[in-house]
Design an enzyme around this catalytic site. Sequence first.
Site, PDB file in Angstrom:
ATOM      1  N   LYS A   1       0.848  -1.206   0.000  1.00 50.29           N
ATOM      2  CA  LYS A   1       0.000   0.000   0.000  1.00 50.29           C
ATOM      3  C   LYS A   1       0.882   1.253   0.000  1.00 50.29           C
ATOM      4  CE  LYS A   1      -2.176  -1.235   3.796  1.00 50.29           C
ATOM      5  NZ  LYS A   1      -1.466  -2.503   4.106  1.00 50.29           N
TER       6      LYS A   1
ATOM      7  N   ARG B   1      -9.942   0.276   8.831  1.00 52.77           N
ATOM      8  CA  ARG B   1      -9.370  -1.023   9.163  1.00 52.77           C
ATOM      9  C   ARG B   1     -10.399  -1.914   9.841  1.00 52.77           C
ATOM     10  NH1 ARG B   1      -3.879   0.029   8.602  1.00 52.77           N
ATOM     11  NH2 ARG B   1      -2.630  -1.435   9.748  1.00 52.77           N
TER      12      ARG B   1
ATOM     13  N   ARG C   1      11.933  -5.177   4.863  1.00 47.92           N
ATOM     14  CA  ARG C   1      11.562  -3.781   4.580  1.00 47.92           C
ATOM     15  C   ARG C   1      12.474  -2.788   5.314  1.00 47.92           C
ATOM     16  NH1 ARG C   1       5.582  -1.674   5.484  1.00 47.92           N
ATOM     17  NH2 ARG C   1       5.830  -2.636   7.527  1.00 47.92           N
TER      18      ARG C   1
ATOM     19  N   ARG D   1      11.121  -1.096  10.909  1.00 49.64           N
ATOM     20  CA  ARG D   1      10.039  -0.823  11.860  1.00 49.64           C
ATOM     21  C   ARG D   1      10.004  -1.865  12.972  1.00 49.64           C
ATOM     22  NH1 ARG D   1       4.834   0.481   8.176  1.00 49.64           N
ATOM     23  NH2 ARG D   1       3.839  -0.785   9.784  1.00 49.64           N
TER      24      ARG D   1
ATOM     25  N   ARG E   1      -0.187  -9.162  13.424  1.00 50.76           N
ATOM     26  CA  ARG E   1      -0.844  -8.197  12.525  1.00 50.76           C
ATOM     27  C   ARG E   1      -1.658  -8.919  11.454  1.00 50.76           C
ATOM     28  NH1 ARG E   1       4.167  -4.960  10.646  1.00 50.76           N
ATOM     29  NH2 ARG E   1       2.736  -3.926   9.225  1.00 50.76           N
TER      30      ARG E   1
HETATM   31  P1  AP5 Z   1       4.794  -1.604   1.867  1.00 46.86           P
HETATM   32  O1  AP5 Z   1       4.495  -0.761   0.683  1.00 46.86           O
HETATM   33  O2  AP5 Z   1       5.543  -0.954   2.998  1.00 46.86           O
HETATM   34  O3  AP5 Z   1       3.479  -2.351   2.396  1.00 46.86           O
HETATM   35  P2  AP5 Z   1       2.211  -1.795   3.170  1.00 46.86           P
HETATM   36  O4  AP5 Z   1       1.024  -2.479   2.593  1.00 46.86           O
HETATM   37  O5  AP5 Z   1       2.200  -0.288   3.189  1.00 46.86           O
HETATM   38  O6  AP5 Z   1       2.526  -2.390   4.603  1.00 46.86           O
HETATM   39  P3  AP5 Z   1       2.362  -1.772   6.052  1.00 46.86           P
HETATM   40  O7  AP5 Z   1       3.081  -2.755   6.966  1.00 46.86           O
HETATM   41  O8  AP5 Z   1       2.808  -0.358   6.146  1.00 46.86           O
HETATM   42  O9  AP5 Z   1       0.846  -1.860   6.255  1.00 46.86           O
HETATM   43  P4  AP5 Z   1       0.108  -2.019   7.540  1.00 46.86           P
HETATM   44  O10 AP5 Z   1      -1.241  -1.865   6.998  1.00 46.86           O
HETATM   45  O11 AP5 Z   1       0.309  -3.213   8.384  1.00 46.86           O
HETATM   46  O12 AP5 Z   1       0.785  -0.888   8.481  1.00 46.86           O
HETATM   47  P5  AP5 Z   1       0.343   0.573   8.840  1.00 46.86           P
HETATM   48  O13 AP5 Z   1       1.541   1.424   8.808  1.00 46.86           O
HETATM   49  O14 AP5 Z   1      -0.868   0.982   8.076  1.00 46.86           O
HETATM   50  O15 AP5 Z   1       5.626  -2.878   1.333  1.00 46.86           O
HETATM   51  C1  AP5 Z   1       6.159  -3.845   2.231  1.00 46.86           C
HETATM   52  C2  AP5 Z   1       7.534  -4.334   1.726  1.00 46.86           C
HETATM   53  O16 AP5 Z   1       7.362  -5.051   0.513  1.00 46.86           O
HETATM   54  C3  AP5 Z   1       8.533  -3.192   1.405  1.00 46.86           C
HETATM   55  O17 AP5 Z   1       9.822  -3.593   1.768  1.00 46.86           O
HETATM   56  C4  AP5 Z   1       8.412  -3.028  -0.122  1.00 46.86           C
HETATM   57  O18 AP5 Z   1       9.619  -2.549  -0.686  1.00 46.86           O
HETATM   58  C5  AP5 Z   1       8.105  -4.462  -0.566  1.00 46.86           C
HETATM   59  N1  AP5 Z   1       7.222  -4.515  -1.740  1.00 46.86           N
HETATM   60  C6  AP5 Z   1       6.132  -3.736  -1.987  1.00 46.86           C
HETATM   61  N2  AP5 Z   1       5.543  -4.116  -3.149  1.00 46.86           N
HETATM   62  C7  AP5 Z   1       6.288  -5.170  -3.618  1.00 46.86           C
HETATM   63  C8  AP5 Z   1       6.194  -6.021  -4.767  1.00 46.86           C
HETATM   64  N3  AP5 Z   1       5.186  -5.880  -5.667  1.00 46.86           N
HETATM   65  N4  AP5 Z   1       7.100  -7.011  -4.919  1.00 46.86           N
HETATM   66  C9  AP5 Z   1       8.092  -7.188  -3.988  1.00 46.86           C
HETATM   67  N5  AP5 Z   1       8.251  -6.408  -2.890  1.00 46.86           N
HETATM   68  C10 AP5 Z   1       7.350  -5.431  -2.714  1.00 46.86           C
HETATM   69  O19 AP5 Z   1      -0.153   0.368  10.368  1.00 46.86           O
HETATM   70  C11 AP5 Z   1       0.762   0.096  11.420  1.00 46.86           C
HETATM   71  C12 AP5 Z   1       0.001   0.017  12.734  1.00 46.86           C
HETATM   72  O20 AP5 Z   1      -0.668   1.279  13.004  1.00 46.86           O
HETATM   73  C13 AP5 Z   1      -1.140  -1.021  12.794  1.00 46.86           C
HETATM   74  O21 AP5 Z   1      -0.670  -2.319  13.116  1.00 46.86           O
HETATM   75  C14 AP5 Z   1      -2.027  -0.418  13.901  1.00 46.86           C
HETATM   76  O22 AP5 Z   1      -1.501  -0.666  15.178  1.00 46.86           O
HETATM   77  C15 AP5 Z   1      -1.947   1.078  13.613  1.00 46.86           C
HETATM   78  N6  AP5 Z   1      -3.010   1.524  12.686  1.00 46.86           N
HETATM   79  C16 AP5 Z   1      -2.831   2.074  11.441  1.00 46.86           C
HETATM   80  N7  AP5 Z   1      -3.999   2.371  10.880  1.00 46.86           N
HETATM   81  C17 AP5 Z   1      -4.954   2.032  11.770  1.00 46.86           C
HETATM   82  C18 AP5 Z   1      -6.384   2.079  11.752  1.00 46.86           C
HETATM   83  N8  AP5 Z   1      -7.061   2.553  10.689  1.00 46.86           N
HETATM   84  N9  AP5 Z   1      -7.043   1.621  12.837  1.00 46.86           N
HETATM   85  C19 AP5 Z   1      -6.401   1.157  13.923  1.00 46.86           C
HETATM   86  N10 AP5 Z   1      -5.055   1.059  13.998  1.00 46.86           N
HETATM   87  C20 AP5 Z   1      -4.330   1.488  12.933  1.00 46.86           C
END
Ligand code: AP5
Length: 215
Positions: A13, A88, A127, A160, A171
Amino acid sequence: MILILLGPPGAGKGTQAALVSKQAGVAHVATGDLFRENIRNQTELGIQAKAFVDKGALVPDELTVRMLLDRLDRPDTQKGVLLDGFPRTVEQARALDQALAKRGQTVDKVLYINVGEEEVVRRLAGRWTCRQCGAVYHQTFSPPKKPGVCDNCGGELYQRDDDKPETVRNRLGVYTRQTAPLIDYYKGQDKLLEVNGEKEADAVGKDLLEVAGLA
Ligand code: AP5
């Protein structure tokens, strides 16, 4: 235009958000980034959120919705927004629908990046993220030119805390139980557009722009 990027942790994402938001001409709003910023700055919200984020649990809906709606009040969202990591839970989706309805707006499209569990674990273990600009790298799939240094801004790259294997597993469980029901929620509203997220990042980006009608 209100767009949502939906998918499991590590689906890509954050990687795709820059491309899609730029092409759509809208602001990129990531709730995970907002929480990390608050945690870094030790704000009251950050202190409350930290315990949940560190465990890989969701921050309670009430706190999250309030933070998101405050963010949507900033002027850079006037032309629209790409939401990454929000909603979420079905509760968050309902709160968003209600808040948008009050403004005479609605979610336009939900872009769902579908990636399996094994691939997610592989991606999150490798990552690296820029402390300064938030750019995302992978040590094997998309390494920076110089190890530990961001290609875009020269910032320091870090791993992270919530990418530790046991937290990633938690997660993923949270995603399956609390977030995956949104797939049916948005299918029911006829807004869900799905792409295969297991292709190379450039190909996934191309597919996203195509299904969203932004190519
Ligand atoms: P990346 O692009 O970083 O993936 P992502 O989907 O953004 O993953 P996140 O871990 O950031 O998502 P998340 O939803 O768990 O975390 P968030 O920060 O929202 O890609 C991942 C890796 O893969 C990278 O190394 C990239 O280079 C590689 N990659 C990407 N595409 C690729 C491809 N096609 N091929 C190969 N490699 C590839 O949330 C974190 C925490 O915040 C949550 O756990 C929660 O505690 C809190 N939180 C956030 N939002 C909420 C909410 N709405 N409600 C409640 N709690 C929340």
